[in-house]
Enzyme design. Structure first.
Site, PDB file in Angstrom:
ATOM      1  N   LYS A 105     -76.264 -91.158  25.488  1.00 35.27           N
ATOM      2  CA  LYS A 105     -76.069 -92.559  25.101  1.00 35.27           C
ATOM      3  C   LYS A 105     -76.405 -92.703  23.610  1.00 35.27           C
ATOM      4  O   LYS A 105     -77.387 -92.106  23.134  1.00 35.27           O
ATOM      5  CB  LYS A 105     -76.971 -93.458  25.951  1.00 35.27           C
ATOM      6  CG  LYS A 105     -76.696 -94.950  25.783  1.00 35.27           C
ATOM      7  CD  LYS A 105     -77.497 -95.763  26.806  1.00 35.27           C
ATOM      8  CE  LYS A 105     -77.250 -97.252  26.677  1.00 35.27           C
ATOM      9  NZ  LYS A 105     -78.012 -98.044  27.667  1.00 35.27           N
ATOM     10  N   SER A 121     -75.454-101.315  30.454  1.00 38.17           N
ATOM     11  CA  SER A 121     -74.973-101.000  29.133  1.00 38.17           C
ATOM     12  C   SER A 121     -74.652 -99.529  28.901  1.00 38.17           C
ATOM     13  O   SER A 121     -74.022 -99.185  27.912  1.00 38.17           O
ATOM     14  CB  SER A 121     -76.021-101.450  28.106  1.00 38.17           C
ATOM     15  OG  SER A 121     -77.198-100.654  28.222  1.00 38.17           O
ATOM     16  N   SER A 126     -79.264-100.761  33.242  1.00 39.36           N
ATOM     17  CA  SER A 126     -78.176-100.162  32.480  1.00 39.36           C
ATOM     18  C   SER A 126     -77.771 -98.746  32.862  1.00 39.36           C
ATOM     19  O   SER A 126     -76.723 -98.280  32.445  1.00 39.36           O
ATOM     20  CB  SER A 126     -78.495-100.194  30.998  1.00 39.36           C
ATOM     21  OG  SER A 126     -78.269-101.495  30.532  1.00 39.36           O
TER      22      SER A 126
HETATM   23  N1  GLN Z   1     -77.732-105.934  31.271  1.00 37.98           N
HETATM   24  C1  GLN Z   1     -79.128-106.012  30.970  1.00 37.98           C
HETATM   25  C2  GLN Z   1     -79.328-106.611  29.595  1.00 37.98           C
HETATM   26  O1  GLN Z   1     -78.362-106.939  29.001  1.00 37.98           O
HETATM   27  C3  GLN Z   1     -79.731-104.664  31.050  1.00 37.98           C
HETATM   28  C4  GLN Z   1     -79.577-103.868  29.839  1.00 37.98           C
HETATM   29  C5  GLN Z   1     -80.194-102.518  29.934  1.00 37.98           C
HETATM   30  O2  GLN Z   1     -80.718-102.124  30.967  1.00 37.98           O
HETATM   31  N2  GLN Z   1     -80.205-101.854  28.800  1.00 37.98           N
HETATM   32  O3  GLN Z   1     -80.407-106.758  29.127  1.00 37.98           O
END
Ligand code: GLN
Length: 440
Positions: A72, A147, A171
């Site tokens: 990532k 994400s 994410s």
């Molecule tokens: N979708 C969640 C957020 O926007 C989780 C993001 C993540 O786990 N990095 O914060």
């Protein structure tokens, strides 16, 4: 699958070079359509050839000799572009390796490239990347989730043996669920965060995404444990259990998804003679309201270093809407006059939810629920901020309670993959991974 492949590579049946070349060619062919990879490691094949030489010359090769992975773009790798899918860090090259990267490279794994993601890990759909949407290989007109969108899509598209993602509120698990792969978020502190660009440091964890649970377990065993660069990283010892009691958590969401998860759990429980029962927790509906204020505040504070002096551009001048929303919101909530109103209340709610899970784990060994309570939307479809945040309803809970959680493919609904989520007590990572194999 990784285990078999390593045996083939060590036994000379498959070369590391062929393994890596296959992935690179596949990326060349399919990535223009999927957009899960932002940068390919230009030295990957050369590194594979070195590993083949090592094996040929009878030198000791690492546990992951010749296995290829995708990282990532918020995890530091020396010399590769770590842009967090943001214009803010557009051409920023990592100057050191995150601890997880050092551990994997030491075992002779090979980095194939860096993945697309929601900008600074803010998002649940892959649509907030500054470098174009990532598509879902299992259903090309749908979001892959986020994400860690590119990390999940890259495994689903067969661009790598496994990938690394980060999970602050889901994410890793959310895109794993939508793309039909396995995604694992370890207990808070089980894996070093050194070298991860934070979204919210009290929730963030790095973890693997792969084709099956065993692959995740192999990777977790290598990246886990104490690290002198991250004081929060510790060695957990999993409990051993003779009989297993499962709690199926009552949750709100798409009934088709909930029924599917329940049926699967009942079947696996009967087949394996596990006890199972429905359970309910009082405050699980407060997950989103608890999670976001804390993320906003920590993200605001973490992004103050992106002022355009040391790293890339000033974040306020270069980032997209979702990142700005969090910076503006986090800045406001952090002001002294509001602190008691939002942030401190969120911390109180966090402790309550944590307590509820601690108590639940006195009665059951694992808790099961869907990973995501709804099916993924079509790419580009306009949905409200609330609807976007609601994708995380069932994943933020594990981050709030700091416990390990995994998403495992559980068939399809309307042709779209659905993930089953399993949670265990903090530190029971090995136990969770072992039992998860029964649900595959
Ligand atoms: N979708 C969640 C957020 O926007 C989780 C993001 C993540 O786990 N990095 O914060």
């Amino acid at each position: 699958m990784i285990k078999q492949k390593i045996e083939q590579i060590r036994g000379g049946k498959l070369s590391a070079e062929d393994n890596i070349t296959y992935f690179i060619n596949k990326i060349k062919k399919d990535n223009p359509k999927i957009n899960s990879v932002l940068h390919v490691n230009p030295d990957a094949v050369k590194q594979a050839i070195e590993i083949d030489k090592k094996i040929k010359n009878g030198k000791k090769a690492g546990k992951l000799a010749g296995i290829g992975f995708i990282v990532k773009s918020n995890i530091n790798v020396k010399g590769l572009i770590i842009n967090c899918a943001s214009k803010t860090l557009e051409n920023y090259k990592g100057t050191y390796n995150a601890s997880v990267i050092d551990r994997l490279l030491k075992e002779d794994a090979i980095i194939i490239g860096m993945s697309n993601m929601d900008e600074f890990a803010c998002g649940s759909s892959g649509e907030t990347s500054a470098f174009g949407f990532c598509k879902n290989p299992r259903s090309i007109d749908r979001i892959p989730g986020g994400s860690s969108s590119g990390s999940a899509a890259s495994v689903a598209a067969d661009f790598c043996d496994f990938s690394l993602g980060s999970d602050t509120g889901g994410s890793i698990r959310n895109p794993a669920s939508h793309c039909g792969v396995v995604g694992y978020k370890p207990s808070y502190g089980a894996v070093s965060r050194y070298g991860l660009i934070d979204l919210a440091m009290s929730f963030d964890q790095i973890g693997p995404l792969a084709n099956d649970v065993q692959d995740c377990q192999i990777i977790f065993d290598i990246i886990k444990g104490k690290d002198e660069n991250d004081p929060a990283a510790i060695d957990y010892k999993s409990e051993k259990k003779d009989s297993i009691k499962i709690g199926i958590l009552e949750v709100k969401g798409d009934k088709k998804i909930i029924d599917k998860i329940k049926n699967k759990t009942e079947k696996v429980s009967k087949d394996n003679k596990y006890n199972y029962d429905k359970i309910s927790l009082n405050n699980v509906d407060l997950g989103i309201q608890t999670y976001y204020p804390i993320v906003y505040v920590e993200f605001f504070s973490g992004t103050r270093k992106f002022d355009g002096r040391k790293y890339g551009k000033k974040i306020e001048d270069s980032a997209g809407v979702e990142v700005l929303r969090r910076i503006v919101g986090g800045g406001k909530i952090s002001k002294a006059e509001f602190a008691g109103k939002y942030y401190r209340r969120a911390l109180t709610a966090k402790r309550i939810i944590e307590e509820e899970f601690n108590n639940a784990f006195k009665k059951v060994d694992i808790i099961i629920m869907p990973t995501v309570p709804k099916l993924p939307h079509k790419i580009g479809e306009k949905i409200s901020v609330e609807d976007m945040y609601n994708y995380d309803t069932l994943t933020v809970l594990a981050n709030i309670a700091q416990i390990p959680a995994i998403s495992i493919p559980c068939g399809e609904i309307e042709g779209l993959p659905v993930g089953l989520q399993i949670l265990a007590k903090k530190g029971n990572d090995d136990f969770l991974l072992d039992i998860s194999k029964k649900f595959e």
